[in-house]
Design a protein around this motif. Structure first.
Motif, PDB file in Angstrom:
ATOM      1  N   GLU A  12     137.640  69.504  59.478  1.00  0.00           N
ATOM      2  CA  GLU A  12     137.337  70.545  60.467  1.00  0.00           C
ATOM      3  C   GLU A  12     138.649  71.050  61.048  1.00  0.00           C
ATOM      4  OE1 GLU A  12     136.227  73.090  62.938  1.00  0.00           O
ATOM      5  OE2 GLU A  12     134.421  72.028  62.239  1.00  0.00           O
ATOM      6  N   ASP A  13     138.824  72.385  61.104  1.00  0.00           N
ATOM      7  CA  ASP A  13     140.100  72.914  61.569  1.00  0.00           C
ATOM      8  C   ASP A  13     140.187  73.067  63.082  1.00  0.00           C
ATOM      9  OD1 ASP A  13     138.190  75.019  61.330  1.00  0.00           O
ATOM     10  OD2 ASP A  13     139.807  76.485  61.502  1.00  0.00           O
ATOM     11  N   GLU A  14     139.074  73.059  63.788  1.00  0.00           N
ATOM     12  CA  GLU A  14     139.097  73.231  65.238  1.00  0.00           C
ATOM     13  C   GLU A  14     139.295  71.878  65.918  1.00  0.00           C
ATOM     14  OE1 GLU A  14     136.282  75.986  67.020  1.00  0.00           O
ATOM     15  OE2 GLU A  14     135.584  76.517  65.010  1.00  0.00           O
ATOM     16  N   LYS A  15     140.424  71.731  66.601  1.00  0.00           N
ATOM     17  CA  LYS A  15     140.799  70.443  67.181  1.00  0.00           C
ATOM     18  C   LYS A  15     139.790  69.950  68.204  1.00  0.00           C
ATOM     19  CE  LYS A  15     145.831  70.783  66.576  1.00  0.00           C
ATOM     20  NZ  LYS A  15     147.146  70.805  67.270  1.00  0.00           N
ATOM     21  N   HIS A  16     139.264  70.858  69.023  1.00  0.00           N
ATOM     22  CA  HIS A  16     138.347  70.414  70.074  1.00  0.00           C
ATOM     23  C   HIS A  16     137.046  69.886  69.480  1.00  0.00           C
ATOM     24  CE1 HIS A  16     136.834  74.521  69.392  1.00  0.00           C
ATOM     25  NE2 HIS A  16     135.708  74.133  69.967  1.00  0.00           N
ATOM     26  N   ILE A  17     136.616  70.464  68.356  1.00  0.00           N
ATOM     27  CA  ILE A  17     135.409  69.950  67.705  1.00  0.00           C
ATOM     28  C   ILE A  17     135.696  68.584  67.079  1.00  0.00           C
ATOM     29  CG2 ILE A  17     133.776  70.303  65.804  1.00  0.00           C
ATOM     30  CD1 ILE A  17     133.837  73.249  66.386  1.00  0.00           C
ATOM     31  N   ARG A  18     136.881  68.454  66.448  1.00  0.00           N
ATOM     32  CA  ARG A  18     137.244  67.155  65.873  1.00  0.00           C
ATOM     33  C   ARG A  18     137.271  66.080  66.954  1.00  0.00           C
ATOM     34  NH1 ARG A  18     141.619  69.789  63.169  1.00  0.00           N
ATOM     35  NH2 ARG A  18     143.114  68.456  64.262  1.00  0.00           N
ATOM     36  N   ARG A  19     137.879  66.417  68.074  1.00  0.00           N
ATOM     37  CA  ARG A  19     137.998  65.446  69.159  1.00  0.00           C
ATOM     38  C   ARG A  19     136.614  65.071  69.700  1.00  0.00           C
ATOM     39  NH1 ARG A  19     140.196  68.470  72.744  1.00  0.00           N
ATOM     40  NH2 ARG A  19     142.204  68.485  71.664  1.00  0.00           N
ATOM     41  N   PHE A  20     135.769  66.070  69.873  1.00  0.00           N
ATOM     42  CA  PHE A  20     134.427  65.864  70.410  1.00  0.00           C
ATOM     43  C   PHE A  20     133.602  64.981  69.475  1.00  0.00           C
ATOM     44  CE2 PHE A  20     130.000  67.635  70.599  1.00  0.00           C
ATOM     45  CZ  PHE A  20     129.649  67.063  71.811  1.00  0.00           C
ATOM     46  N   VAL A  21     133.588  65.336  68.181  1.00  0.00           N
ATOM     47  CA  VAL A  21     132.806  64.568  67.208  1.00  0.00           C
ATOM     48  C   VAL A  21     133.349  63.150  67.082  1.00  0.00           C
ATOM     49  CG1 VAL A  21     132.167  64.379  64.776  1.00  0.00           C
ATOM     50  CG2 VAL A  21     132.040  66.598  65.927  1.00  0.00           C
ATOM     51  N   ARG A  22     134.656  63.039  67.021  1.00  0.00           N
ATOM     52  CA  ARG A  22     135.254  61.712  66.877  1.00  0.00           C
ATOM     53  C   ARG A  22     134.894  60.810  68.059  1.00  0.00           C
ATOM     54  NH1 ARG A  22     141.220  60.289  64.692  1.00  0.00           N
ATOM     55  NH2 ARG A  22     141.009  58.022  64.739  1.00  0.00           N
ATOM     56  N   THR A  23     134.995  61.355  69.266  1.00  0.00           N
ATOM     57  CA  THR A  23     134.661  60.558  70.453  1.00  0.00           C
ATOM     58  C   THR A  23     133.224  60.065  70.406  1.00  0.00           C
ATOM     59  OG1 THR A  23     136.258  61.770  71.812  1.00  0.00           O
ATOM     60  CG2 THR A  23     134.510  60.594  72.967  1.00  0.00           C
ATOM     61  N   GLU A  24     132.316  60.961  70.024  1.00  0.00           N
ATOM     62  CA  GLU A  24     130.896  60.599  69.980  1.00  0.00           C
ATOM     63  C   GLU A  24     130.612  59.560  68.902  1.00  0.00           C
ATOM     64  OE1 GLU A  24     128.382  61.497  72.001  1.00  0.00           O
ATOM     65  OE2 GLU A  24     129.867  62.494  73.261  1.00  0.00           O
ATOM     66  N   LEU A  25     131.210  59.743  67.729  1.00  0.00           N
ATOM     67  CA  LEU A  25     130.929  58.811  66.632  1.00  0.00           C
ATOM     68  C   LEU A  25     131.570  57.448  66.879  1.00  0.00           C
ATOM     69  CD1 LEU A  25     131.189  61.045  63.429  1.00  0.00           C
ATOM     70  CD2 LEU A  25     129.214  60.564  64.883  1.00  0.00           C
ATOM     71  N   GLU A  26     132.780  57.457  67.399  1.00  0.00           N
ATOM     72  CA  GLU A  26     133.435  56.175  67.675  1.00  0.00           C
ATOM     73  C   GLU A  26     132.715  55.409  68.776  1.00  0.00           C
ATOM     74  OE1 GLU A  26     138.027  56.889  66.185  1.00  0.00           O
ATOM     75  OE2 GLU A  26     137.577  57.050  68.327  1.00  0.00           O
ATOM     76  N   SER A  27     132.071  56.131  69.699  1.00  0.00           N
ATOM     77  CA  SER A  27     131.302  55.449  70.747  1.00  0.00           C
ATOM     78  C   SER A  27     130.076  54.756  70.172  1.00  0.00           C
ATOM     79  CB  SER A  27     130.871  56.450  71.828  1.00  0.00           C
ATOM     80  OG  SER A  27     129.845  57.306  71.368  1.00  0.00           O
TER      81      SER A  27
END
Length: 235
Positions: A12-27
């Motif tokens: 995914e090229d949009e950093k804010h989406i990467r950060r958002f998805v990563r935070t949710e999945l890692e939780s």
């Protein structure tokens, strides 16, 4: 599963989406690796061999469809598209390229996580059930002996009906486009004969669904194709 045993690659090229998805999945105890371009994603997919791949279609260096096709040239890893493209023809193109599921932006993380779990479960069950009896609802199918029962009563299917059913079972949980089903069941020369598919899907619903008018297993994905839902783990 143990913590952090599920590995997800997010292209995914949009950093804010990467950060958002990563935070949710890692939780939720998933391990996430990020890639901002298609090229980086392809390299990561080959070296990391994740349990599941999430791909945006609008990447800066290449179309996400090309990423999907290149991955499918060597792997059948579960793959979810996460894209702002919402037209039916765009979704069909993604499924025909090899996507297993498609989620349109904006999206809810709850739905994304549910689809990840469903897809990983389907992939695991598919691997176990390739040569065994499978079950969904009151329906049991022996793919080897070509036996079908509904509530323990035999159901007679024509050869074409059984081929269609087997194709759906082998891809349970995944959307199969009209063209994919027609090509696999009837052959390439019938890839556009959608009336065949409607008739035979109707036959399966009348023979196997409790209420053919409101099917719970043979689900229509409007304008795209069909999906088999409800495949259950072996007892």
């Amino acid at each position: 599963m143990n913590k952090l045993t599920l590995s997800i690659l997010l292209i995914e090229d949009e950093k804010h989406i990467r950060r958002f998805v990563r935070t949710e999945l890692e939780s939720r105890d998933m391990s996430v690796h990020e890639a901002g371009t298609g090229k980086e994603g392809l390299i990561a997919a080959q070296t990391r061999r994740p349990d599941l791949l999430i791909v945006d279609l609008g990447l800066p260096d290449m179309d996400g469809l090309d990423v999907i096709r290149q991955v499918r040239a060597w792997s059948d890893m579960p793959l979810i598209v996460l894209s702002a493209r919402s037209r039916e023809d765009e979704k069909i193109a993604a499924f025909e390229a090899g996507a297993d599921d498609y989620l349109t932006k904006p999206f809810g993380t709850g739905e994304l996580i549910a689809r990840i779990h469903a897809l990983l479960w389907r992939t695991h069950r598919h691997a176990e059930a390739r040569t065994n009896e499978v079950r969904f609802g009151d329906i049991r199918v022996d793919l080897n002996d070509r036996r079908v029962t509904l509530a323990d009563e035999p159901v007679r299917l024509t050869p074409v009906e059984f081929r269609l059913l087997a194709m759906l079972i082998r891809n349970a949980g995944r959307v199969l486009t009209h063209q994919q089903l027609l090509t696999e069941v009837w052959g390439p020369s019938h890839a556009r004969d959608t009336q065949y598919l409607r008739v035979y899907m109707g036959n399966l619903r009348h023979k196997l669904e409790r209420d053919p008018a409101q099917p719970i297993h043979f689900v229509t994905e409007t304008g795209v194709g069909y999906r088999l839902v409800g495949l259950q783990p072996r007892e």
